[in-house]
Scaffold this motif. Sequence first.
Motif, short mmCIF file in Angstrom:
data_model
loop_
_atom_site.label_atom_id
_atom_site.label_comp_id
_atom_site.label_asym_id
_atom_site.label_seq_id
_atom_site.Cartn_x
_atom_site.Cartn_y
_atom_site.Cartn_z
N PRO A 53 0.79 -1.10 -0.06
CA PRO A 53 0.15 0.14 0.13
C PRO A 53 1.02 1.22 -0.02
O PRO A 53 1.90 1.52 0.97
N GLY A 54 0.65 2.16 -1.06
CA GLY A 54 1.42 3.29 -1.21
C GLY A 54 2.90 3.35 -1.35
O GLY A 54 3.57 4.18 -1.27
N MET A 55 3.35 2.13 -1.67
CA MET A 55 5.02 2.03 -2.04
C MET A 55 5.41 2.73 -2.98
O MET A 55 6.36 3.18 -3.08
N GLY A 56 4.66 2.92 -4.08
CA GLY A 56 5.16 3.18 -5.32
C GLY A 56 5.91 2.15 -6.18
O GLY A 56 6.22 1.20 -5.70
N ARG A 57 6.21 2.64 -7.52
CA ARG A 57 6.60 1.81 -8.38
C ARG A 57 8.12 2.02 -8.54
O ARG A 57 8.48 2.68 -9.93
N THR A 58 8.97 1.98 -7.76
CA THR A 58 10.35 2.37 -8.01
C THR A 58 11.27 0.90 -7.95
O THR A 58 10.77 -0.22 -7.55
N ILE A 59 12.47 0.89 -8.20
CA ILE A 59 13.43 -0.04 -8.25
C ILE A 59 13.52 -0.43 -6.91
O ILE A 59 13.41 -1.81 -6.46
N GLY A 60 13.40 0.28 -5.86
CA GLY A 60 13.71 0.13 -4.45
C GLY A 60 12.45 -0.57 -3.94
O GLY A 60 12.59 -1.62 -3.20
N GLY A 61 11.14 -0.40 -4.29
CA GLY A 61 10.05 -1.02 -4.10
C GLY A 61 10.12 -2.67 -4.51
O GLY A 61 9.68 -3.47 -3.96
N GLN A 62 10.79 -2.69 -5.78
CA GLN A 62 10.71 -4.20 -6.51
C GLN A 62 11.68 -4.91 -5.47
O GLN A 62 11.57 -6.05 -5.26
N LYS A 63 12.83 -4.23 -4.94
CA LYS A 63 13.65 -4.97 -4.17
C LYS A 63 13.12 -5.29 -2.92
O LYS A 63 13.17 -6.56 -2.32
N VAL A 64 12.30 -4.69 -2.18
CA VAL A 64 11.60 -5.00 -1.12
C VAL A 64 10.58 -6.19 -1.33
O VAL A 64 10.40 -7.10 -0.60
N VAL A 65 9.95 -6.01 -2.18
CA VAL A 65 9.13 -7.19 -2.70
C VAL A 65 9.82 -8.53 -2.73
O VAL A 65 9.52 -9.57 -2.28
N GLY A 66 10.88 -8.40 -3.58
CA GLY A 66 11.68 -9.78 -3.69
C GLY A 66 12.05 -10.13 -2.27
O GLY A 66 12.14 -11.27 -2.35
N GLU A 67 12.39 -9.05 -1.55
CA GLU A 67 13.29 -9.67 -0.38
C GLU A 67 11.94 -10.25 0.72
O GLU A 67 12.52 -11.22 1.23
N VAL A 68 10.86 -9.81 0.50
CA VAL A 68 10.05 -10.20 1.26
C VAL A 68 9.27 -11.73 0.95
O VAL A 68 9.08 -12.45 1.60
#
Length: 515
Positions: free
Chosen positions: A327-342
């Motif tokens: 929610p509200g994370m945004g569509r950035t490379i950093g966000g993709q890294k966070v999702v991949g880590e989770v």
Amino acid sequence: MRIVTAAEMYKMDTYTIEKIGIREDTLMESAGQAVANLMMKKLTPSQNIMIVAGAGNNGGDGFVIARILKSYGYRVDLWIIPPPEKIKGAAKHALDVYFRSGYDVEYFTKNEEKFFKVMSTYEVIIDCLLGIGVKGDLRPPYNLIVQEVNGLKSVQVISVDVPSGVATDGGEVIEAIKADATITIQNPKVGAFTYPAAYYYGAVSVADIGIPPLVVDECTERKELWTEQHVLKHLPTRLPNVHKGTNGKGLLIGGSRQMTGAVMLSAKAALRSGAGLLTVAVPDVIHPIVATHCLEAMYLPCATEKGHFQGELAVDFGAFDAVAVGPGMGRTIGGQKVVGEVLKHEAPVVLDADALFHVKDLLPLLKERKDPTVLTPHTGEMARLCGMPILEVEQKRFELSKQFAEEHGVYLVLKGPFTIVTTPRGEQFVNPTGNAGLAKGGSGDVLTGMVLAFIMQKASIQAAISNAVFVHGKAADLLLEGQHTLTDIMATDVIEKIPNALKLYQLEYGERCSF
């Protein structure tokens, strides 16, 4: 209650006739009797009633309905649309019984002018024209009859099984009866839960005609309506000796400088829905803002790049019972890294909003996970995940949900009217609550928090997800019973109504025990 396709309904009929040994004319009699009994609860004997019947089994049901209503003193005129020689099989038997009972009919053939002239004089029109076998454009005279019925302003229209002209399995509707109510036979049909087909059904009730449950189990896939009875059975009860850790330690990851509200909506909804302990991971630049809006949560400020997650999470995932991200994370490379880590860590994970944007490129990780993964897309997000147009997703909600969930091993929550929860094994559970007031930004964020909280409270994952969806929709329905309208409902209103919805179904410990 199972929801069935046309093919499944035909299969059920064949199995019942050939293997159970219940004759087709007996099934038709049972159907007509059951539908007539429900109609007598809605109608009065003084009303002028017109039954319009076709040549197939739907027409045969109409013959039985007409006979039963007449036998109870209802003022019914039965109009048969096709020439009498077209009526065969069980429908012909039902019509013969009708005649032997001393009743007469009106035929459309050679009486077309009279038919269209008298239609407006009836108070109720019962549609038994076409049934579940309809495909493609309606032919004359059925298209003309449908147009005339839909043009009547002060007539109550009741369809039997499905509104004539609507495909049983949903999809595009070219021309069809717009019913005020539909009494569907034995099991609700898929089209009643997909738009635009559902628009034509009106209020739906089910006439059980006595087909054995074994037949339903043998002939249908599990597409089930999630009802209040399910909620009462599966909603957890809090025992007197619980503590905050018992009710789950959740981690919620989201937010950005441009979108501070989404993650807060999820957090408040999670806590309202029973989460014992909630930690909210946000970009450090918005920590001072969000922390003032939800005092009950703990916070984990994370490294930031341009107002978004940088990508590094200093998180001990083993300390949490479940994680929600997006929610509200945004569509950035950093966000993709966070999702991949989770996704690399073993805990139940809920993916929503911008996490669904990122997971499109991380789909192989879903299959590798051992713990449950829950995706909660709306139609547009599902279209992107599947790589197809939104309209196609709308028309194939059941098929695409099942295919995606099975292929990727996830629980898929396809949001929208009649939200579908699909398990990794392809079982599907349809939610009946909610309204168009939820079609507003923030509603999905509320559901994310609710799903996170519910899956931590010791129910099965599917039951927890379905309960969260049900209570979310029920909270919106309760708002309409108060001072709200479909136009003014906001996500914060839904959160405030969660306690009222829970109160309806969550009995306290003392209410379940008597001494």
